[in-house]
Design an enzyme around this catalytic site. Structure first.
Site, PDB file in Angstrom:
ATOM      1  N   LYS A  10      89.944   5.769  25.842  1.00  0.00           N
ATOM      2  CA  LYS A  10      88.514   6.000  26.098  1.00  0.00           C
ATOM      3  C   LYS A  10      87.801   5.743  27.069  1.00  0.00           C
ATOM      4  CE  LYS A  10      87.497   3.477  21.143  1.00  0.00           C
ATOM      5  NZ  LYS A  10      87.639   2.901  20.884  1.00  0.00           N
TER       6      LYS A  10
ATOM      7  N   LYS B  51      95.595  11.949  13.991  1.00  0.00           N
ATOM      8  CA  LYS B  51      94.870  11.511  12.719  1.00  0.00           C
ATOM      9  C   LYS B  51      93.352  10.926  12.245  1.00  0.00           C
ATOM     10  CE  LYS B  51      92.913   7.008  15.020  1.00  0.00           C
ATOM     11  NZ  LYS B  51      92.637   5.827  15.592  1.00  0.00           N
TER      12      LYS B  51
ATOM     13  N   LYS C 268      86.292   9.442  13.079  1.00  0.00           N
ATOM     14  CA  LYS C 268      84.735   9.794  12.854  1.00  0.00           C
ATOM     15  C   LYS C 268      84.937  10.232  14.517  1.00  0.00           C
ATOM     16  CE  LYS C 268      84.843   4.919  14.350  1.00  0.00           C
ATOM     17  NZ  LYS C 268      85.599   3.971  13.745  1.00  0.00           N
TER      18      LYS C 268
HETATM   19  P1  TYM Z   1      89.007   0.589  12.364  1.00  0.00           P
HETATM   20  O1  TYM Z   1      87.947   0.214  12.183  1.00  0.00           O
HETATM   21  O2  TYM Z   1      89.118   1.374  13.255  1.00  0.00           O
HETATM   22  O3  TYM Z   1      90.036   1.245  11.422  1.00  0.00           O
HETATM   23  C1  TYM Z   1      89.773   0.097  10.154  1.00  0.00           C
HETATM   24  C2  TYM Z   1      91.429   0.572   9.304  1.00  0.00           C
HETATM   25  O4  TYM Z   1      91.855   1.468   8.963  1.00  0.00           O
HETATM   26  C3  TYM Z   1      92.348   1.833   9.390  1.00  0.00           C
HETATM   27  N1  TYM Z   1      92.749   3.729   9.931  1.00  0.00           N
HETATM   28  C4  TYM Z   1      93.645   4.587   9.028  1.00  0.00           C
HETATM   29  N2  TYM Z   1      94.177   4.553   7.984  1.00  0.00           N
HETATM   30  C5  TYM Z   1      95.124   5.322   7.851  1.00  0.00           C
HETATM   31  N3  TYM Z   1      95.054   6.655   8.581  1.00  0.00           N
HETATM   32  C6  TYM Z   1      93.778   6.726   8.820  1.00  0.00           C
HETATM   33  N4  TYM Z   1      93.660   8.847   9.541  1.00  0.00           N
HETATM   34  C7  TYM Z   1      93.023   5.797   9.865  1.00  0.00           C
HETATM   35  N5  TYM Z   1      92.319   5.569  10.788  1.00  0.00           N
HETATM   36  C8  TYM Z   1      91.987   3.871  10.595  1.00  0.00           C
HETATM   37  C9  TYM Z   1      92.734   1.101  10.712  1.00  0.00           C
HETATM   38  O5  TYM Z   1      94.570   1.062  10.968  1.00  0.00           O
HETATM   39  C10 TYM Z   1      92.848  -0.514  10.506  1.00  0.00           C
HETATM   40  O6  TYM Z   1      93.397  -0.977   9.546  1.00  0.00           O
HETATM   41  N6  TYM Z   1      91.204  -2.842  15.506  1.00  0.00           N
HETATM   42  C11 TYM Z   1      90.777  -2.646  13.965  1.00  0.00           C
HETATM   43  C12 TYM Z   1      89.290  -4.109  13.627  1.00  0.00           C
HETATM   44  C13 TYM Z   1      89.918  -5.191  13.917  1.00  0.00           C
HETATM   45  C14 TYM Z   1      91.190  -5.983  13.299  1.00  0.00           C
HETATM   46  C15 TYM Z   1      90.886  -7.055  13.895  1.00  0.00           C
HETATM   47  C16 TYM Z   1      91.939  -5.494  12.231  1.00  0.00           C
HETATM   48  C17 TYM Z   1      89.379  -6.332  14.961  1.00  0.00           C
HETATM   49  N7  TYM Z   1      90.004  -7.175  14.004  1.00  0.00           N
HETATM   50  C18 TYM Z   1      91.817  -7.640  12.983  1.00  0.00           C
HETATM   51  C19 TYM Z   1      93.046  -6.009  12.067  1.00  0.00           C
HETATM   52  C20 TYM Z   1      92.527  -7.625  12.133  1.00  0.00           C
HETATM   53  C21 TYM Z   1      89.846  -1.448  13.871  1.00  0.00           C
HETATM   54  O7  TYM Z   1      89.328  -0.874  15.157  1.00  0.00           O
HETATM   55  O8  TYM Z   1      90.098  -1.076  12.837  1.00  0.00           O
END
Ligand code: TYM
Length: 330
Positions: free
Chosen positions: A112, A193, A196
């Site tokens: 980032k 991947k 957004k």
């Molecule tokens: P976030 O909001 O970016 O994504 C949510 C979930 O979607 C998965 N994901 C994907 N899986 C497969 N292919 C893709 N292209 C893809 N893009 C996103 C992510 O791996 C995620 O499981 N940091 C986390 C949010 C969070 C969290 C937590 C997760 C905050 N606290 C505690 C688990 C436990 C995040 O930004 O996910």
């Protein structure tokens, strides 16, 4: 039942197919076997400056999408991170266990900063808040996509560090990452991947997009010139991605799909993938309309989920405070 926990950030107007296939589908499966806690990571979303009204709307939509995707609020606690104030408190404790260099070496932070995103301190301490989210619930497993692996590793390190410094207090969790679907690729650039912040809007499938547009974007997915439908993510990332999407949604193993497409072209594959995606998302979108039509019911579900989560969070924080030497309040 052993516990699991996971969360998603409300940082766009809708979740996308990567969130759905990489995480949500597994959340729904796992709620049968586990005591599940699923939350909207609204505190994490504050690391990206957003209009308050927009954040509120995205938070509601994200929670509604958990439900539309099949999370059952009777079994699983569905809540907003900010409603359980213990998350921020345990996050502070985690900050105090993390080295400055250790935080700066996290790849998501480095990426980032490299992309020129104005880094606030929240972005730097993001993984410590995430560790707090997980450790708060004594989670045995955390169902996430591949991009969260490093965050799970630092969570395990922090749990072990806390335990070795203060005595056995926190459960060391395991990531639950499903091979294949844990990294859904961008349709226009299948070496990246789906995200957004991807290079082209046509590379992403927004769960609320018009079905005709979804089908069109799948038909124009980038593949290769080899012409043979085979699963080989290294040399055929586009075709392999389409096979994975089909496989998760249709429940057909990839090798069986490959056999059905023997001697057929990419056009046939794309058409079938578009069909299975639209078939799944049409009722999802319908359910979303119902959920958003009744915001009082959604708020009630979130309030109930927060009550259930708070009960666990209070008990964990009492243990943590005591172990770390914070004086109990009389
Ligand atoms: P976030 O909001 O970016 O994504 C949510 C979930 O979607 C998965 N994901 C994907 N899986 C497969 N292919 C893709 N292209 C893809 N893009 C996103 C992510 O791996 C995620 O499981 N940091 C986390 C949010 C969070 C969290 C937590 C997760 C905050 N606290 C505690 C688990 C436990 C995040 O930004 O996910």
């Amino acid at each position: 039942l052993p516990r699991i926990l996971s969360g998603m950030q409300p940082t766009s107007d809708s979740l996308h197919l990567g969130n759905y296939l990489g995480a949500l589908v597994n959340w729904v499966k796992l709620q049968d076997e586990f005591d599940a806690y699923y939350f909207v990571a609204d505190l994490h979303a504050l690391t990206v400056p957003t209009e308050p009204a927009v954040l509120r709307q995205r938070t509601r939509v994200t929670a509604a999408q958990f439900l539309a995707g099949g999370v059952d609020p009777k079994r699983s606690a569905v809540f907003c991170q900010s409603h359980v104030t213990e998350h921020a408190e345990l996050g502070w404790v985690m900050n105090c266990l993390t080295g400055d260099g250790e935080a700066r070496r996290m790849t998501q932070f480095k990426d980032k900063v490299a992309k020129g995103q104005n880094a606030n301190v929240g972005l730097l301490t993001y993984p410590m808040l995430m560790a707090a989210d997980i450790l708060m619930y004594d989670a045995a497993y955390v169902p996430v996509g591949e991009d969260q692996r490093q965050h799970l590793e630092i969570t395990r390190d922090l749990a072990e560090r806390f335990n070795s410094r203060f005595g056995a207090t926190l459960v060391v969790p395991d990531a639950y990452i499903v091979k294949g679907s844990a990294k859904i690729m961008d349709l226009q650039d299948p070496t990246a991947k789906m995200s957004k912040t991807g290079s082209s809007p046509k590379g992403l499938i927004d769960l609320m997009e018009d079905p005709a547009r979804i089908a069109k974007n799948i038909r124009s997915a980038v593949t290769d010139t080899d012409g043979e439908v085979r699963y080989d993510p290294d040399t055929k990332p586009g075709v392999s991605n389409l096979l994975v999407i089909h496989s998760v949604l249709s429940g057909t193993p990839v090798d069986k799909l490959v056999a059905t497409f023997a001697g057929r072209g990419y056009g046939d594959l794309k058409k079938e993938v578009a069909d299975v995606v639209v078939e799944r998302l049409t009722p999802f979108q319908e359910r979303m309309r119902e959920l958003l039509d009744d915001p009082a019911e959604l708020d009630r579900i979130l309030a109930d989920g927060a009550d259930r989560a708070r009960e666990v969070a209070r008990a964990t924080m009492a243990r943590v405070r005591d172990a770390a030497g914070l004086l109990p309040s009389a």
